[in-house]
Scaffold this motif. Structure first.
Motif, PDB file in Angstrom:
ATOM      1  N   UNK A  12      35.810  50.987  34.717  1.00 14.08           N
ATOM      2  CA  UNK A  12      36.280  50.253  35.901  1.00 14.08           C
ATOM      3  C   UNK A  12      37.296  51.076  36.692  1.00 14.08           C
ATOM      4  N   UNK A  13      37.130  51.083  38.011  1.00 12.07           N
ATOM      5  CA  UNK A  13      38.132  51.633  38.927  1.00 12.07           C
ATOM      6  C   UNK A  13      38.325  50.618  40.048  1.00 12.07           C
ATOM      7  N   UNK A  14      39.556  50.186  40.223  1.00  7.21           N
ATOM      8  CA  UNK A  14      39.885  49.246  41.295  1.00  7.21           C
ATOM      9  C   UNK A  14      40.787  49.963  42.292  1.00  7.21           C
ATOM     10  N   UNK A  15      40.421  49.914  43.561  1.00 10.14           N
ATOM     11  CA  UNK A  15      41.217  50.588  44.574  1.00 10.14           C
ATOM     12  C   UNK A  15      41.202  49.799  45.881  1.00 10.14           C
ATOM     13  N   UNK A  16      42.154  50.092  46.745  1.00  3.68           N
ATOM     14  CA  UNK A  16      42.211  49.488  48.068  1.00  3.68           C
ATOM     15  C   UNK A  16      42.140  50.574  49.128  1.00  3.68           C
ATOM     16  N   UNK A  17      41.494  50.242  50.214  1.00  5.69           N
ATOM     17  CA  UNK A  17      41.412  51.114  51.376  1.00  5.69           C
ATOM     18  C   UNK A  17      42.229  50.451  52.478  1.00  5.69           C
ATOM     19  N   UNK A  73      34.662  35.139  41.436  1.00  4.63           N
ATOM     20  CA  UNK A  73      35.619  34.798  42.489  1.00  4.63           C
ATOM     21  C   UNK A  73      35.352  35.497  43.808  1.00  4.63           C
ATOM     22  N   UNK A  74      34.351  36.391  43.856  1.00  3.64           N
ATOM     23  CA  UNK A  74      34.188  37.273  45.004  1.00  3.64           C
ATOM     24  C   UNK A  74      33.836  36.551  46.295  1.00  3.64           C
ATOM     25  N   UNK A  75      33.209  35.374  46.220  1.00  4.87           N
ATOM     26  CA  UNK A  75      32.807  34.671  47.442  1.00  4.87           C
ATOM     27  C   UNK A  75      33.902  33.783  48.010  1.00  4.87           C
ATOM     28  N   UNK A  76      35.038  33.715  47.330  1.00  2.59           N
ATOM     29  CA  UNK A  76      36.122  32.854  47.813  1.00  2.59           C
ATOM     30  C   UNK A  76      36.899  33.478  48.967  1.00  2.59           C
ATOM     31  N   UNK A  77      36.740  34.796  49.165  1.00  2.00           N
ATOM     32  CA  UNK A  77      37.392  35.523  50.253  1.00  2.00           C
ATOM     33  C   UNK A  77      38.903  35.349  50.243  1.00  2.00           C
ATOM     34  N   UNK A  78      39.475  35.317  49.064  1.00  2.00           N
ATOM     35  CA  UNK A  78      40.925  35.243  48.928  1.00  2.00           C
ATOM     36  C   UNK A  78      41.385  36.448  48.128  1.00  2.00           C
ATOM     37  N   UNK A  79      42.640  36.879  48.324  1.00  2.00           N
ATOM     38  CA  UNK A  79      43.135  38.063  47.598  1.00  2.00           C
ATOM     39  C   UNK A  79      43.062  37.866  46.090  1.00  2.00           C
ATOM     40  N   UNK A  80      42.857  38.948  45.384  1.00  2.00           N
ATOM     41  CA  UNK A  80      42.793  38.912  43.932  1.00  2.00           C
ATOM     42  C   UNK A  80      44.120  38.442  43.344  1.00  2.00           C
ATOM     43  N   UNK A  81      44.071  37.374  42.540  1.00  3.73           N
ATOM     44  CA  UNK A  81      45.278  36.886  41.874  1.00  3.73           C
ATOM     45  C   UNK A  81      45.803  37.920  40.885  1.00  3.73           C
ATOM     46  N   UNK A  95      47.052  44.783  50.804  1.00  3.01           N
ATOM     47  CA  UNK A  95      46.252  45.711  49.997  1.00  3.01           C
ATOM     48  C   UNK A  95      45.286  44.958  49.083  1.00  3.01           C
ATOM     49  N   UNK A  96      45.744  43.828  48.549  1.00  2.00           N
ATOM     50  CA  UNK A  96      44.882  43.024  47.670  1.00  2.00           C
ATOM     51  C   UNK A  96      43.642  42.534  48.421  1.00  2.00           C
ATOM     52  N   UNK A  97      43.798  42.290  49.716  1.00  2.00           N
ATOM     53  CA  UNK A  97      42.670  41.840  50.536  1.00  2.00           C
ATOM     54  C   UNK A  97      41.661  42.962  50.781  1.00  2.00           C
ATOM     55  N   UNK A  98      42.058  44.199  50.482  1.00  2.04           N
ATOM     56  CA  UNK A  98      41.177  45.343  50.703  1.00  2.04           C
ATOM     57  C   UNK A  98      40.654  45.923  49.395  1.00  2.04           C
ATOM     58  N   UNK A  99      40.784  45.186  48.305  1.00  2.00           N
ATOM     59  CA  UNK A  99      40.448  45.721  46.988  1.00  2.00           C
ATOM     60  C   UNK A  99      38.938  45.845  46.770  1.00  2.00           C
ATOM     61  N   UNK A 100      38.565  46.952  46.154  1.00  3.94           N
ATOM     62  CA  UNK A 100      37.177  47.243  45.795  1.00  3.94           C
ATOM     63  C   UNK A 100      37.124  47.578  44.308  1.00  3.94           C
TER      64      UNK A 100
END
Length: 380
Positions: free
Chosen positions: A293-298, A324-332, A343-348
């Protein structure tokens, strides 16, 4: 197509599909039936249980087949709470658990149980000292995931197990859905009482899973019915699914020795390549991290926009957890790690399997950079 969303689900192995079709078409008897077809199905189910137990280094009697991680987590948590509510009503978990754990805990809170949600550091890891401080006389269960499904952080499961040797009455549940085949977990030595796994995370089929329940430990069943799975999980058993899952687990663990070496190389390559893209911030830690796993934000680019841009290039990644991906909310998870909301809103999330190649990683990095450049030009 380059598929990099394996933490959401994996492509079933062909051999797994073949075994499912064979059992479904030729051994379709109900394992509870008294006739020979039922006996054949029951034998296959027992063999699958033995295979899974051998691979996990536990006893066949400690393996209970489920429909997946969500059911396993709910059965361990709610089953413990229901059975031991007269002993205590306090449970401990982390603030970064999968929704199937978090929601189960929240439901118990509505029933009068008290839940302690442990904080995490900026790497998404809990402190064993914080955990010990949270333990009370009425604590009945601790539930901590092995590998975080969003950022890949590995929790200190072995250290927790060592700690709990001083607290023999507290039960310990581990959600190992994301770690099977990637991070070793010794259930017996780790003092784990319950452990959930899900077949479709290691090239099995959706709707298959298992819950390890340590010998001598009991749970209250959540389903009422025909008393299958030794009275703990009523419902006609998914024999073909169990056989297919056992095969998927065996094949995954067989591939692990060489597969993990390549996977770690690919992860390192992706990580290094991402740092060369402007305004990328990587959230997955260097230490105590799973290899897939790699989690990053752009910065400045919404994750949904970036994902659809990559999809047009045949590259598939995700945002947070698939649940949770379809909720369109930042990652808790990212928010409690201290990541700013923008940045959480841009997480991939990129998530690998043993089937991914170095060539795919090279092409994916080119796609990441192209999409980032294209989107920035449009936004100017």
């Amino acid at each position: 197509m380059i598929y990099l969303d394996n933490s959401a689900t994996t492509k079933p192995f062909k051999e797994v599909l073949d075994s499912f079709v064979t059992v479904s078409s030729e051994y379709y008897g109900n394992p509870s039936s008294l006739h020979n077809m039922g006996a054949q199905a029951e034998k296959l189910l027992s063999q699958a249980r033995e295979q899974v137990s051998k691979l996990l280094k536990v006893k066949p009697s400690e393996i209970y087949f489920t429909s997946g991680g969500t059911e396993g987590n709910n059965l361990a948590i709610k089953g413990t709470a229901l059975l031991h509510k007269n002993k205590g009503r306090h449970l401990i978990t982390s603030s970064v658990e999968h929704p199937s754990v978090r929601s189960a805990m929240e439901q118990l809170e509505q029933e009068g149980f008290e839940i302690t949600y442990l904080p995490v550091d900026r790497y998404g890891r809990i402190s064993v000292a914080d955990l010990e401080s949270a333990i009370r006389k009425d604590t009945i269960l601790i539930s901590i995931m092995h590998v975080n499904n969003e950022v890949g952080t590995v929790q200190p499961i072995e250290e927790i197990g060592d700690l709990l040797k001083k607290y023999p009455t507290i039960l310990f549940h581990v959600d190992a859905v994301q770690s099977i085949g990637k991070i070793p977990l010794l259930l017996k030595e780790g003092r784990v009482d319950f452990c959930s796994i899900s077949g479709h995370k290691f090239h099995g089929l959706k709707g298959t899973g298992a819950l390890y329940i340590r010998e001598g430990t009991r749970l209250a069943p959540l389903f009422s019915g025909g008393n299958q799975e030794r009275k703990l999980r009523s419902g006609t058993e998914n024999v073909a699914g169990a056989v297919a899952m056992a095969k998927a687990l065996r094949m995954t663990l067989t591939k692990a020795e060489t597969g993990l070496v390549r996977m770690k190389k690919i992860q390192s390559m992706l990580r290094n390549g991402l740092t060369e893209i402007e305004d990328v911030q990587i959230h997955t830690p260097h230490e105590h991290a799973a290899p897939h796993i790699i989690n990053f934000s752009l910065k400045g680019i919404k994750s949904e926009v970036f994902i659809h841009s990559l999809e047009q290039k045949g590259i598939y990644v995700s945002t947070t957890s698939a649940c949770s991906s379809k909720k369109k909310s930042p990652s808790k998870t990212l928010l409690v790690m201290g990541v700013p909301e923008t940045l959480a809103e841009s997480a991939i999330r990129i998530s690998l399997s043993f089937e991914n190649s170095i060539e795919e990683a090279i092409t994916a990095l080119e796609g990441f950079k192209e999409s980032a450049d294209q989107l920035r030009k449009v936004m100017k």
